[in-house]
Each structure stands twice: as structure tokens, then as C-alpha cells.
Design a protein around this motif. Structure first.
Motif: not given
Length: 181
Positions: A93-102, A135-138, A153-156, A176-181
Motif C-alpha cells: 500500500p502507498v499514498g497519503r493524499l485524500e481525494g474529493m469528487g465534486f 488542487r484540481f487534477y482532472s 492533504t485533507s478531504f474535510e 454533490r461532494i464525495v470522498r474518493i480517496a
């Protein structure tokens, strides 16, 4: 050569996958003489929305030092939580970023909202409000909504910083806003 796949828990268009991950990882590996990126791919949901991405790596060897250097590169670049390095029956497992889908509603708002508002304004304003946190990725344009993907760094904290803008900007209504990572 030692082949590894990085399964990235990120919803990125193929060109964004290249810009955000393939190119930076490849440059870092090559500059350190550790290997190269040999390819990549995108897995889609049945809706056509991106589910996750993969980047294929070919390392010079599978030594502990090489693996530690790869982990350091991934930490510097930043990958979302839920991502995994896979090789020869192993998973790391790797990764520390949190994701937000708008998800901006594309069908239920008054026609004048779609005529007078711009999704690019939404992207710019949200990215400005999230400065230092995310920041915006895609993005993804679906039949009923447009998804904007942000990682940080933080979804919230990302969600909290855009709340007022979402309430005020007409194109953000019924979103709607969704946690994606």
C-alpha cells in the motif's frame, strides 16, 4: 529488469495520468538510474467514469534500496490513499493524499444557469480556495453531471474551504461532494 505496477486510486483522464504520474515518476527514476516508466492504463466504471489508473514501471532491480527510493519518489510526488504497488505476488500500500469528487449537476438547474455560468470558474475558484491543502487534477463529463477531481492533504478541509462558494455560485447548486480517496 524488475517489473512493477503502480495502481493509483485516482480518477484521471489519460493525459492527466501522464502529466501527474507517468512523466514525473519516469523523470525521477531515470535521473537516479533506477529504471523507467513503460506504460500506463485507465480502468473505467460501466458509466465511463474513471475508476483508477495504472503506471507500469521497469526497475533496474528489486533491491531494498531501489524499493525505498521508489517509495520516496511516490511520497514526493504524492499519490492518493488506497494506491498499491504490485509485483510478483506482492502488494505494498502507498499514498497519503485524500481525494474529493465534486459532481456539478448537469440536468436539473435552470437553463440560464448553464448559459451564464462556467465550469472553469468553478475549477479556478475552488483551486484558489483550497490553496495549500488541495488542487484540481482532472475531470469527467457524464450524461447527467460533470465531475471535478481534487486531491490534497485533507478531504474535510478541502470541502470546508469551498462550502460557501458552493452555496453561492448557481452552477454548484444541486451538486454533490464525495470522498474518493
Amino acid at each position: 529488469m524488475y517489473d512493477i505496477t503502480l495502481k493509483i486510486n485516482a480518477r484521471l483522464q489519460p493525459i492527466d495520468r501522464g502529466d501527474e504520474y507517468e512523466d514525473p515518476i519516469g523523470e525521477a527514476l531515470e535521473s537516479r538510474g533506477l529504471g523507467e516508466v513503460t506504460g500506463g492504463g485507465t480502468m473505467l466504471e460501466s458509466t465511463g467514469e474513471v475508476k483508477y489508473c495504472e503506471v507500469d514501471l521497469s526497475l533496474e532491480d528489486g533491491s531494498e534500496q531501489t524499493m525505498e527510493a521508489l517509495l520516496q519518489i511516490l511520497d514526493e510526488i504524492g499519490v492518493p490513499k488506497g494506491s498499491v504497488l504490485q509485483w510478483e505476488g506482492h502488494k505494498q500500500p502507498v499514498g497519503r493524499l485524500e481525494g474529493m469528487g465534486f459532481y456539478a449537476n448537469g440536468t436539473e438547474l435552470p437553463l440560464e444557469v448553464y448559459q451564464n455560468c462556467d465550469i472553469n470558474v468553478v475549477i479556478r475558484e475552488m483551486e484558489s480556495l483550497m490553496e495549500g491543502v488541495g488542487r484540481f487534477y482532472s475531470y469527467w463529463e457524464g450524461p447527467e453531471d460533470t465531475a471535478l477531481y481534487f486531491y490534497g492533504t485533507s478531504f474535510e478541509e478541502m470541502r470546508g474551504r469551498i462550502e460557501k462558494f458552493v452555496e453561492e455560485y448557481p452552477l454548484c447548486h444541486k451538486s454533490r461532494i464525495v470522498r474518493i480517496a
